[in-house]
Design a protein around this motif. Sequence first.
Motif, PDB file in Angstrom:
ATOM      1  N   MET A   1      -8.925 -27.289  -2.463  1.00 19.35           N
ATOM      2  CA  MET A   1      -7.621 -26.628  -2.610  1.00 19.35           C
ATOM      3  C   MET A   1      -7.226 -25.985  -1.287  1.00 19.35           C
ATOM      4  SD  MET A   1      -6.478 -23.544  -5.184  1.00 19.35           S
ATOM      5  CE  MET A   1      -6.736 -24.553  -6.623  1.00 19.35           C
ATOM      6  N   ASP A   2      -6.037 -26.294  -0.829  1.00 21.45           N
ATOM      7  CA  ASP A   2      -5.553 -25.739   0.432  1.00 21.45           C
ATOM      8  C   ASP A   2      -4.736 -24.467   0.236  1.00 21.45           C
ATOM      9  OD1 ASP A   2      -6.630 -27.858   1.997  1.00 21.45           O
ATOM     10  OD2 ASP A   2      -4.967 -29.137   1.351  1.00 21.45           O
ATOM     11  N   ARG A   3      -4.142 -24.338  -0.956  1.00 24.07           N
ATOM     12  CA  ARG A   3      -3.232 -23.211  -1.143  1.00 24.07           C
ATOM     13  C   ARG A   3      -2.917 -23.045  -2.626  1.00 24.07           C
ATOM     14  NH1 ARG A   3       2.963 -23.223   1.237  1.00 24.07           N
ATOM     15  NH2 ARG A   3       3.679 -21.259   0.315  1.00 24.07           N
ATOM     16  N   TYR A   4      -2.692 -21.811  -3.043  1.00 28.26           N
ATOM     17  CA  TYR A   4      -2.165 -21.601  -4.388  1.00 28.26           C
ATOM     18  C   TYR A   4      -0.939 -20.701  -4.283  1.00 28.26           C
ATOM     19  CZ  TYR A   4      -4.310 -16.926  -4.547  1.00 28.26           C
ATOM     20  OH  TYR A   4      -4.654 -15.627  -4.298  1.00 28.26           O
ATOM     21  N   ILE A   5      -0.042 -20.856  -5.229  1.00 26.56           N
ATOM     22  CA  ILE A   5       1.208 -20.099  -5.244  1.00 26.56           C
ATOM     23  C   ILE A   5       1.256 -19.279  -6.528  1.00 26.56           C
ATOM     24  CG2 ILE A   5       3.732 -20.239  -5.275  1.00 26.56           C
ATOM     25  CD1 ILE A   5       3.493 -22.880  -3.749  1.00 26.56           C
ATOM     26  N   ARG A   6       1.425 -17.983  -6.409  1.00 25.40           N
ATOM     27  CA  ARG A   6       1.471 -17.100  -7.562  1.00 25.40           C
ATOM     28  C   ARG A   6       2.879 -17.105  -8.170  1.00 25.40           C
ATOM     29  NH1 ARG A   6      -1.966 -13.147  -9.093  1.00 25.40           N
ATOM     30  NH2 ARG A   6      -3.024 -13.266  -7.075  1.00 25.40           N
ATOM     31  N   ALA A  37       6.394 -23.360  -8.986  1.00 28.15           N
ATOM     32  CA  ALA A  37       5.607 -23.419  -7.751  1.00 28.15           C
ATOM     33  C   ALA A  37       6.058 -24.578  -6.868  1.00 28.15           C
ATOM     34  CB  ALA A  37       4.125 -23.557  -8.085  1.00 28.15           C
ATOM     35  N   LEU A  41       7.596 -24.346  -3.100  1.00 26.10           N
ATOM     36  CA  LEU A  41       7.033 -25.100  -1.983  1.00 26.10           C
ATOM     37  C   LEU A  41       8.090 -25.970  -1.320  1.00 26.10           C
ATOM     38  CD1 LEU A  41       4.587 -26.054  -0.314  1.00 26.10           C
ATOM     39  CD2 LEU A  41       4.171 -27.774  -2.097  1.00 26.10           C
ATOM     40  N   GLU A  44      10.203 -24.865   1.579  1.00 29.01           N
ATOM     41  CA  GLU A  44       9.610 -24.798   2.911  1.00 29.01           C
ATOM     42  C   GLU A  44       9.576 -26.164   3.601  1.00 29.01           C
ATOM     43  OE1 GLU A  44       5.743 -23.235   2.383  1.00 29.01           O
ATOM     44  OE2 GLU A  44       6.395 -21.549   1.113  1.00 29.01           O
TER      45      GLU A  44
END
Length: 226
Positions: A1-6, A37, A41, A44
Motif C-alpha cells: 500500500m502506497d497511500r490511504y485516504i481518510r 476517496a 485522488l 490531484e
Amino acid sequence: MDRYIRITDRDSILTARRAAREEGLLIGGTSGTALAAALRLAEELDESHTVVVIIPDSGRNYLSTYFDDEWLTSAGFSDPAEPALSVGSLLPGPAAGVPILPAGLTVGEAIQELVRRGADCSLPAFLALDRGTSFGTVHPREVSAAVTLRSLAAAVESNPRAAFSPAAQQGEPFASVGIGTAVADLAQHPGQLLAVLVDGRIAATARQPFAGPDRSQEPAASGGII
C-alpha cells in the motif's frame, strides 16, 4: 500500500447519495467511501490518468437510512433548513464534543475523576467504551449512561455504599437527536436531556426547552456543549 485516504462518514453517505442522484447508481456506504476517496485522488491528477474504483456493496440495504432524508436529519448528517429553529440553536457554541468516562467506573471513581477535571456539577458526562479519550464525540451505541457529578454525589449521600456500585446505575435518561432537528419536533421530550448528534455521534448536550405542548414560547438554551 502506497497511500490511504481518510473519508468521513458524512462524505461517504453524501457521495453514495450523489452517485444515485447523478449517475443512477444505488451504492452502499462502503462504496460511498471508496468513491469519495477516488474522487479526492482524481482532483490531484490530470487527464492522462485513469482511476479505477471498486464498488463493493449495494445501497438496497440503506434505503431507510442513508437514502432517507428524515433519518439523515435525526442522525445529524444534514444541515438544517432553518438553523434558528433547529436543535443547534439551543447550543451556546459549536458542538465540539462531550466529557467521556470509562463505562466500567464505580460511582466513587466517577466522582473522583469528575472532581479532578473540575467538572460542572450539573453538566452530564457519558459513560462509554474506554478508548482513552476524556473529551470528544462518541457513538450512541458505545454509551451505557449519562451521569452528572450532582446525581452521583446525591446517590452516595443517600446511601454511602452506592460509591462501590457501577456509575451507570445512576444514569439519567437521554434522547439522541440530530443537530438539524426542528425544535418544534421535540415536544415529546419535555425537560429531557438531549444528546445532540453531529454526523451520527454525540457532540453536545442540551435540554428540551418546552415544559409542555405549548410551542408559542421562544426556545431558550438550557444546556449545550460540556
